[in-house]
Scaffold this active site. Structure first.
Site, PDB file in Angstrom:
ATOM      1  N   HIS A   1      13.134  -1.968  -1.068  1.00  0.00           N
ATOM      2  CA  HIS A   1      12.304  -1.446  -2.161  1.00  0.00           C
ATOM      3  C   HIS A   1      13.052  -0.296  -2.834  1.00  0.00           C
ATOM      4  CE1 HIS A   1       9.088   0.468  -4.353  1.00  0.00           C
ATOM      5  NE2 HIS A   1       8.381  -0.648  -4.216  1.00  0.00           N
TER       6      HIS A   1
ATOM      7  N   GLU B   1      12.159   2.448  -3.951  1.00  0.00           N
ATOM      8  CA  GLU B   1      11.832   3.799  -3.471  1.00  0.00           C
ATOM      9  C   GLU B   1      12.680   4.131  -2.233  1.00  0.00           C
ATOM     10  OE1 GLU B   1       7.566   3.343  -3.260  1.00  0.00           O
ATOM     11  OE2 GLU B   1       7.475   3.358  -5.446  1.00  0.00           O
TER      12      GLU B   1
ATOM     13  N   TRP C   1       0.813  -1.226   0.000  1.00  0.00           N
ATOM     14  CA  TRP C   1       0.000   0.000   0.000  1.00  0.00           C
ATOM     15  C   TRP C   1       0.840   1.267   0.000  1.00  0.00           C
ATOM     16  CZ3 TRP C   1      -5.119   0.524   3.228  1.00  0.00           C
ATOM     17  CH2 TRP C   1      -6.141  -0.171   2.574  1.00  0.00           C
ATOM     18  N   LYS C   2       2.183   1.113   0.177  1.00  0.00           N
ATOM     19  CA  LYS C   2       3.064   2.293   0.279  1.00  0.00           C
ATOM     20  C   LYS C   2       2.468   3.272   1.311  1.00  0.00           C
ATOM     21  CE  LYS C   2       4.663   1.264  -4.312  1.00  0.00           C
ATOM     22  NZ  LYS C   2       5.257   1.694  -5.568  1.00  0.00           N
TER      23      LYS C   2
ATOM     24  N   GLY D   1       1.560  -2.736  -6.243  1.00  0.00           N
ATOM     25  CA  GLY D   1       1.447  -1.448  -5.579  1.00  0.00           C
ATOM     26  C   GLY D   1       0.088  -0.819  -5.837  1.00  0.00           C
TER      27      GLY D   1
HETATM   28  P1  PGA Z   1       3.203  -0.554  -8.745  1.00  0.00           P
HETATM   29  O1  PGA Z   1       4.246  -0.690  -7.521  1.00  0.00           O
HETATM   30  O2  PGA Z   1       2.446  -1.842  -8.800  1.00  0.00           O
HETATM   31  O3  PGA Z   1       2.372   0.615  -8.367  1.00  0.00           O
HETATM   32  O4  PGA Z   1       4.028  -0.346  -9.964  1.00  0.00           O
HETATM   33  C1  PGA Z   1       4.893  -1.899  -7.256  1.00  0.00           C
HETATM   34  C2  PGA Z   1       5.850  -1.732  -6.132  1.00  0.00           C
HETATM   35  O5  PGA Z   1       6.491  -0.667  -6.028  1.00  0.00           O
HETATM   36  O6  PGA Z   1       6.015  -2.621  -5.288  1.00  0.00           O
END
Ligand code: PGA
Length: 249
Positions: A99, A101, A12-13, A226
């Site tokens: 991850h 990010e 879910w970030k 995501g």
């Molecule tokens: P996304 O993200 O499905 O929105 O591309 C995947 C993730 O970063 O784990």
């Protein structure tokens, strides 16, 4: 981890509120209950929403709960951080580590990700370890070298105790995905480093319209999702796609 299972991991970030995480966990767990037993699912909300998700689940829930990060130390003067034993204490079973990010925004290095993986394993959690190349690295023909280097950081870990997620950085949140041939090649590189028993998921712009072909790709044991995981209805659709695959086994 068993690679006879199909894994769906919802990341879910930084999205959602407690009531939404609770509703989602309850609903998705119910849908998972209809799926064959070889389908496994993990819900990774922001850490502060974890108690709400856990409390919404019945005692016999099949849905696993994961965090999106942990600190490498057990405790200490680390303002704002959460340790692996704290996650385990909150009934978390999994933790996403490395991850892209976090590697990019928080400058996490391979060595730091390894230290976190060790901490997670020591606390009884299953780390979901992310690797993947940038667009520039792919275009320079360096995908294999980058993946091998990232996998080196995990050398010696028990392949049966971890999940690897191949997430090309350029595919995350972009709507672009590698071809299934490119995914299969990357998974084969990762599996050579990990051992044939290892479980490797694919992540990056997975949604209900491409999940089937991704799950059918050689070497792919599931998906890390995501944006498309935010909606319970969409996740139910993806669970039913994974279930069809589970029934074929
Ligand atoms: P996304 O993200 O499905 O929105 O591309 C995947 C993730 O970063 O784990």
């Amino acid at each position: 981890m068993s690679n006879t299972r199909t894994w769906l991991v919802a990341n879910w970030k930084m999205h959602g509120l407690a009531s939404e995480a609770a509703d989602y966990a309850f609903r998705v767990n119910q849908a998972l209950g209809q799926a064959p037993s070889n389908i496994a699912m993990v819900f990774c909300p922001p850490s502060i929403l974890i108690p709400a998700a856990v409390h919404a689940l019945p005692g016999n829930a099949r849905l696993g709960i994961g965090a999106q990060n942990c600190h490498a130390a057990e405790k200490g003067a680390f303002t704002g951080e959460i340790s692996a034993p704290m996650l385990a204490d909150a009934k978390v079973g999994y933790v996403i580590l490395g991850h892209s990010e976090r590697r990019a925004l928080c400058h996490e290095t391979c060595a730091q990700v390894r230290a976190k993986a060790d901490a997670a394993l020591a606390a009884g959690l299953t780390p979901i370890l992310c690797v993947g190349e940038t667009r520039d690295e792919r275009e320079a023909g360096k995908t294999q070298t980058v993946l091998e280097k990232q996998m080196q950081a995990f050398a010696g870990l028990d392949a049966g105790a971890i999940l690897i997620a191949y997430e090309p950085v350029w595919a995350i949140g972009s709507g672009h995905t590698p071809t299934t041939k490119e995914i299969a090649a990357a998974h084969s590189t990762i599996k050579s480093a990990l051992g044939s028993d290892g479980v490797v998921l694919y992540g990056g712009s997975v949604k209900s319209t491409n999940l089937r072909e991704i799950l059918d790709t050689p070497g792919v044991s599931g998906a890390l999702i995501g944006a498309a995981s935010l909606d319970a209805g969409g996740m139910e659709t993806m669970l039913s796609i994974a279930a069809e695959k589970g029934n074929e086994r």
